[in-house]
Design a protein around this motif. Structure first.
Motif, short mmCIF file in Angstrom:
data_model
loop_
_atom_site.label_atom_id
_atom_site.label_comp_id
_atom_site.label_asym_id
_atom_site.label_seq_id
_atom_site.Cartn_x
_atom_site.Cartn_y
_atom_site.Cartn_z
N VAL A 96 0.84 -1.21 0.00
CA VAL A 96 0.00 0.00 0.00
C VAL A 96 0.87 1.26 0.00
O VAL A 96 0.59 2.21 -0.72
CB VAL A 96 -0.97 -0.02 1.19
N ASP A 97 1.94 1.26 0.79
CA ASP A 97 2.84 2.42 0.83
C ASP A 97 3.57 2.63 -0.49
O ASP A 97 3.98 3.75 -0.80
CB ASP A 97 3.85 2.27 1.96
N SER A 98 3.76 1.57 -1.27
CA SER A 98 4.49 1.67 -2.53
C SER A 98 3.63 2.20 -3.68
O SER A 98 4.17 2.62 -4.70
CB SER A 98 5.05 0.30 -2.93
N LEU A 99 2.33 2.15 -3.54
CA LEU A 99 1.44 2.58 -4.62
C LEU A 99 1.50 4.09 -4.80
O LEU A 99 1.47 4.84 -3.83
CB LEU A 99 0.01 2.13 -4.35
N GLN A 100 1.55 4.52 -6.05
CA GLN A 100 1.61 5.95 -6.37
C GLN A 100 0.29 6.50 -6.88
O GLN A 100 -0.06 7.64 -6.58
CB GLN A 100 2.69 6.20 -7.44
N LEU A 101 -0.45 5.72 -7.65
CA LEU A 101 -1.70 6.20 -8.26
C LEU A 101 -2.93 5.86 -7.44
O LEU A 101 -3.96 6.52 -7.57
CB LEU A 101 -1.87 5.60 -9.66
N PHE A 102 -2.85 4.84 -6.62
CA PHE A 102 -4.01 4.40 -5.83
C PHE A 102 -4.01 5.13 -4.49
O PHE A 102 -3.04 5.07 -3.75
CB PHE A 102 -3.95 2.89 -5.59
N ALA A 103 -5.12 5.77 -4.20
CA ALA A 103 -5.27 6.44 -2.91
C ALA A 103 -5.81 5.44 -1.89
O ALA A 103 -6.68 4.63 -2.21
CB ALA A 103 -6.21 7.63 -3.03
N LEU A 104 -5.28 5.51 -0.66
CA LEU A 104 -5.80 4.66 0.41
C LEU A 104 -7.06 5.33 0.95
O LEU A 104 -7.00 6.36 1.61
CB LEU A 104 -4.75 4.52 1.52
N ALA A 105 -8.20 4.76 0.63
CA ALA A 105 -9.49 5.33 1.03
C ALA A 105 -10.54 4.23 1.06
O ALA A 105 -10.49 3.30 0.27
CB ALA A 105 -9.91 6.43 0.06
N ALA A 106 -11.50 4.38 1.97
CA ALA A 106 -12.50 3.33 2.16
C ALA A 106 -13.71 3.46 1.24
O ALA A 106 -14.52 2.57 1.17
CB ALA A 106 -12.97 3.32 3.60
N ASN A 107 -13.85 4.57 0.53
CA ASN A 107 -15.03 4.72 -0.33
C ASN A 107 -14.80 3.99 -1.66
O ASN A 107 -13.71 3.53 -1.95
CB ASN A 107 -15.35 6.19 -0.57
N ILE A 108 -15.86 3.86 -2.43
CA ILE A 108 -15.78 3.20 -3.73
C ILE A 108 -16.51 4.03 -4.77
O ILE A 108 -17.29 4.92 -4.44
CB ILE A 108 -16.37 1.77 -3.70
N GLY A 109 -16.26 3.74 -6.04
CA GLY A 109 -16.99 4.38 -7.12
C GLY A 109 -16.49 5.76 -7.47
O GLY A 109 -17.19 6.53 -8.11
N ASP A 110 -15.28 6.10 -7.07
CA ASP A 110 -14.70 7.40 -7.39
C ASP A 110 -14.14 7.37 -8.80
O ASP A 110 -14.02 6.33 -9.42
CB ASP A 110 -13.57 7.69 -6.38
N THR A 111 -13.80 8.54 -9.34
CA THR A 111 -13.13 8.58 -10.63
C THR A 111 -11.65 8.27 -10.47
O THR A 111 -10.97 7.99 -11.45
CB THR A 111 -13.30 9.96 -11.30
N ARG A 112 -11.15 8.30 -9.24
CA ARG A 112 -9.76 7.93 -8.93
C ARG A 112 -9.74 6.49 -8.47
O ARG A 112 -10.69 6.01 -7.86
CB ARG A 112 -9.20 8.80 -7.79
N SER A 113 -8.63 5.84 -8.69
CA SER A 113 -8.48 4.46 -8.22
C SER A 113 -8.10 4.48 -6.74
O SER A 113 -7.27 5.26 -6.31
CB SER A 113 -7.43 3.73 -9.04
N LEU A 114 -8.75 3.59 -6.00
CA LEU A 114 -8.59 3.55 -4.55
C LEU A 114 -8.24 2.14 -4.10
O LEU A 114 -8.62 1.16 -4.74
CB LEU A 114 -9.90 3.97 -3.87
N VAL A 115 -7.53 2.05 -2.99
CA VAL A 115 -7.19 0.76 -2.40
C VAL A 115 -7.59 0.81 -0.93
O VAL A 115 -7.51 1.86 -0.29
CB VAL A 115 -5.69 0.42 -2.56
N VAL A 116 -8.06 -0.31 -0.42
CA VAL A 116 -8.42 -0.42 0.99
C VAL A 116 -8.00 -1.80 1.49
O VAL A 116 -8.03 -2.78 0.73
CB VAL A 116 -9.93 -0.18 1.22
N HIS A 117 -7.59 -1.85 2.75
CA HIS A 117 -7.29 -3.12 3.41
C HIS A 117 -8.47 -3.40 4.33
O HIS A 117 -8.55 -2.89 5.45
CB HIS A 117 -5.98 -3.01 4.20
N PRO A 118 -9.45 -4.20 3.87
CA PRO A 118 -10.69 -4.39 4.62
C PRO A 118 -10.50 -4.86 6.06
O PRO A 118 -11.19 -4.39 6.96
CB PRO A 118 -11.46 -5.42 3.80
#
Length: 168
Positions: A96-118
């Motif tokens: 997760v810390d290595s990702l540059q384009l994916f934001a760490l966020a719990a929401n879904i359906g954004d125009t940005r790509s997101l990652v979450v650790h459930p």
């Protein structure tokens, strides 16, 4: 008096810029959904082939138990959210810390790509048994795919996954 009469009879109205933004969003929804679906397919295929990934959970994958049903009922695609399990659950923070384009966020359906650790975020109050029932492992990551370039998203995720192998 005139304003209160119309407010009472018709209800509140949106400001013109807000109405225009909603209309634009509705008119471009099919294009955005198609782009996100293309990105999902590129990501799931790339992740399924990576040795650091144990399983990809998305109905577009032939190994998914509902693949045939999804292909029959949703021929244009099955959505922009999927999850995958890492072979090494301890690698989640580094990935997760290595990702540059994916934001760490719990929401879904954004125009940005997101990652979450459930297991640590959205489902953190569940015990181990409840997590297992929900199909969430310590190494499960959920991705909500946005509208960025698919090649950039794949490169970001694969680069972060490759960095896990280099670190071990």
């Amino acid at each position: 008096l005139l304003r209160s009469k119309f407010l009472h009879d018709l209800g509140p109205t949106l400001p013109a810029p807000s109405a225009a933004a909603i209309l634009t969003g509705i008119e471009t929804l099919s294009l955005r959904v198609a782009k996100a679906q293309d990105n999902v397919l590129a990501l799931t295929r790339a992740l399924a082939a990576h040795p650091a990934v144990a399983t990809v959970h998305h109905p577009s994958e032939h190994t998914h138990p509902d693949h045939a049903l999804a292909a029959r009922d949703f021929p244009a695609g099955t959505g922009c959210v999927f999850s995958f399990d890492l072979v090494d659950p301890a690698a989640v923070p580094q990935l997760v810390d290595s990702l540059q384009l994916f934001a760490l966020a719990a929401n879904i359906g954004d125009t940005r790509s997101l990652v979450v650790h459930p297991a640590a975020m959205t489902h953190c109050r569940l015990n181990a048994s409840q997590l297992a029932t929900a199909g969430i492992k310590a190494g499960t990551l959920r991705i909500s795919v946005g509208l960025e370039d698919a090649a950039d998203l794949v490169a970001d995720l694969l680069g972060a996954l490759d960095a896990l192998g280099a670190a071990s």
